[in-house]
Design a protein around this motif. Structure first.
Motif, PDB file in Angstrom:
ATOM      1  N   LEU A 109     -21.121 -40.186   6.987  1.00  0.00           N
ATOM      2  CA  LEU A 109     -21.698 -40.128   8.329  1.00  0.00           C
ATOM      3  C   LEU A 109     -22.203 -41.494   8.775  1.00  0.00           C
ATOM      4  N   ALA A 111     -21.143 -44.438   7.740  1.00  0.00           N
ATOM      5  CA  ALA A 111     -20.017 -45.333   7.972  1.00  0.00           C
ATOM      6  C   ALA A 111     -19.385 -45.044   9.331  1.00  0.00           C
ATOM      7  N   GLN A 112     -19.232 -43.747   9.641  1.00  0.00           N
ATOM      8  CA  GLN A 112     -18.632 -43.384  10.926  1.00  0.00           C
ATOM      9  C   GLN A 112     -19.496 -43.863  12.091  1.00  0.00           C
ATOM     10  N   ARG A 113     -20.788 -43.601  11.987  1.00  0.00           N
ATOM     11  CA  ARG A 113     -21.666 -43.995  13.089  1.00  0.00           C
ATOM     12  C   ARG A 113     -21.748 -45.507  13.216  1.00  0.00           C
ATOM     13  N   LEU A 114     -21.781 -46.179  12.091  1.00  0.00           N
ATOM     14  CA  LEU A 114     -21.803 -47.642  12.126  1.00  0.00           C
ATOM     15  C   LEU A 114     -20.561 -48.171  12.824  1.00  0.00           C
ATOM     16  N   ALA A 115     -19.385 -47.623  12.443  1.00  0.00           N
ATOM     17  CA  ALA A 115     -18.129 -48.101  13.024  1.00  0.00           C
ATOM     18  C   ALA A 115     -18.102 -47.860  14.529  1.00  0.00           C
ATOM     19  N   LEU A 116     -18.578 -46.678  14.940  1.00  0.00           N
ATOM     20  CA  LEU A 116     -18.554 -46.349  16.365  1.00  0.00           C
ATOM     21  C   LEU A 116     -19.531 -47.237  17.152  1.00  0.00           C
ATOM     22  N   LEU A 117     -20.707 -47.470  16.568  1.00  0.00           N
ATOM     23  CA  LEU A 117     -21.680 -48.334  17.232  1.00  0.00           C
ATOM     24  C   LEU A 117     -21.161 -49.763  17.309  1.00  0.00           C
TER      25      LEU A 117
END
Lengths: 138, 246
Positions: A109, A111-117
């Protein structure tokens, strides 16, 4: 002859006890040192400290293991020890599997949020400015 | 901004990513292309960006399931109405996207359309025999569980609408997710359909299932599928963290 054998086995038993206590103390000190170095979290350290204490108690209090094993109907006291140790280790492993599963889910979660941000931030920034990701990637 | 999004998971697909993006843009110009760079160690992300795609780069390799889910989270956050998954390795032919869309729009009850290799016996790329046996096994299992005909449950060439986007953004299986995702969709009573497509030999990279349908894969998917069909009130297993869309 019999007396000598009995004496010898008693000496062995004492040696074993000393060895067990020594190992337990080593485990205790090692775990303590790991916590001091912040390599091991207290909540996991407690488990190992508890295990070491149980070992010491069993080594010092000779009758305890015998009594427990006869209560449980186990002929050889050492088998009771093995059984208990096995259950302890298996429980611990299951617990760790749970912790690992939770950590994997959380890191996914993150990693996904970091990538999207990251995508959003680099989208908002003009390309000629230094990008924070470029700095952190060094 | 378009209302349609193509989600392209890519892990070290430098050799195929630019072509794939160009093909999608040519065949389906009303789709925005989002590449999820799944921790590639090569220049996949840069190649994708210069080919005109939006790129989300995962900080490390998470596996195709989490990468695709990241795409769905993006689609949910940006209000896309349709999302289609297209592999970054050139296996899926983007010229099929309009046909998927047609089926999707043709029936308001259909929420998920999959491109199937096996619906018609085409002369496209065939996978190895062992893999076909495994796929056939999963096809039977999934068809039985969902009470719908599913011929190609391992196909990652999928289109879904807002309902599917929100479901998959909340909960998407990891590792080898295609089979589980179909069952998951069914658990939430999403009607699924298949259309026949031909798949091509990958032009770059290696199969995500390199030891194709190995025992581990088989056992893992079987377990996941059975467990997921046993969840009577399925909840997003991810919990509140994933609820907050960026």
């Amino acid at each position: 002859m019999i007396a000598v054998a009995a004496h010898a086995s008693q000496t062995t038993a004492t040696l074993q006890r000393v060895a067990v206590i020594a190992i337990a103390v080593l485990v205790f000190l090692f775990v303590f040192e790991l916590v001091r170095r912040r390599a091991l979290m207290e909540r996991y350290a407690l488990l190992w400290l508890f295990a070491a204490i149980v070992l010491v108690v069993l080594a010092l209090w000779q009758g305890l293991l015998t009594r427990i094993s006869s209560e449980l109907g186990i002929y050889t006291p050492v088998n009771a020890l093995f059984a208990a140790g096995f259950v302890f280790v298996v429980t611990l492993l299951l617990h760790f599997s749970l912790v690992i599963s939770r950590l994997s889910e959380q890191s996914k979660l993150l990693a996904q949020r970091l990538a999207l941000l990251d995508e959003r931030v680099s989208d908002e920034q003009p390309s000629d400015e230094p990008q924070p990701s470029a700095v952190s990637k060094r | 901004m378009n209302r349609h999004l193509a989600i392209v998971p890519a892990h070290n697909e430098l050799g195929a990513i630019a072509t794939t993006i160009a093909e999608i843009r040519a065949a389906a110009p009303d789709f925005d292309v989002l590449v999820i760079d799944d921790g590639s160690t090569d220049e996949t992300a840069a190649a994708a960006a210069s080919a005109g795609a939006r790129v989300v780069s995962l900080p490390f390799n998470l596996g195709v399931g989490a990468a695709v889910q990241c795409g769905y989270i993006y689609a949910r956050a940006h209000g896309y109405e349709i999302a289609v998954q297209v592999d970054g390795d050139g296996q899926h032919d983007p010229r099929d996207i309009p046909r998927l869309l047609e089926v999707m729009h043709g029936d308001p009850h259909t929420h998920l359309v999959t491109g199937s290799r096996f619906l018609e016996h085409g002369n496209g790329h065939r996978s190895t025999a062992s893999r076909r046996v495994g796929i056939a096994l999963f096809a039977r299992l999934v068809s039985a569980l969902t009470a719908q005909q599913v011929t190609d449950p391992t196909s990652g060439f999928r289109m879904t609408d807002r309902v599917g986007i929100e479901l998959f953004a909340r909960d998407y299986p990891s590792d080898y997710p295609e089979v589980e995702a179909i069952v998951l969709a069914h658990t939430y009573a999403l009607h699924t359909r298949e259309i026949a497509v031909q798949m091509r030999a990958r032009t770059s990279g290696r199969s995500k299932i390199s030891a194709s349908l190995s025992g581990y894969y088989l056992a893992k998917v079987l377990l996941a599928v059975l467990v997921s069909s046993l969840r009577s009130h399925p909840q997003g297993k991810a919990g509140p963290l994933s609820e907050a869309a960026p």
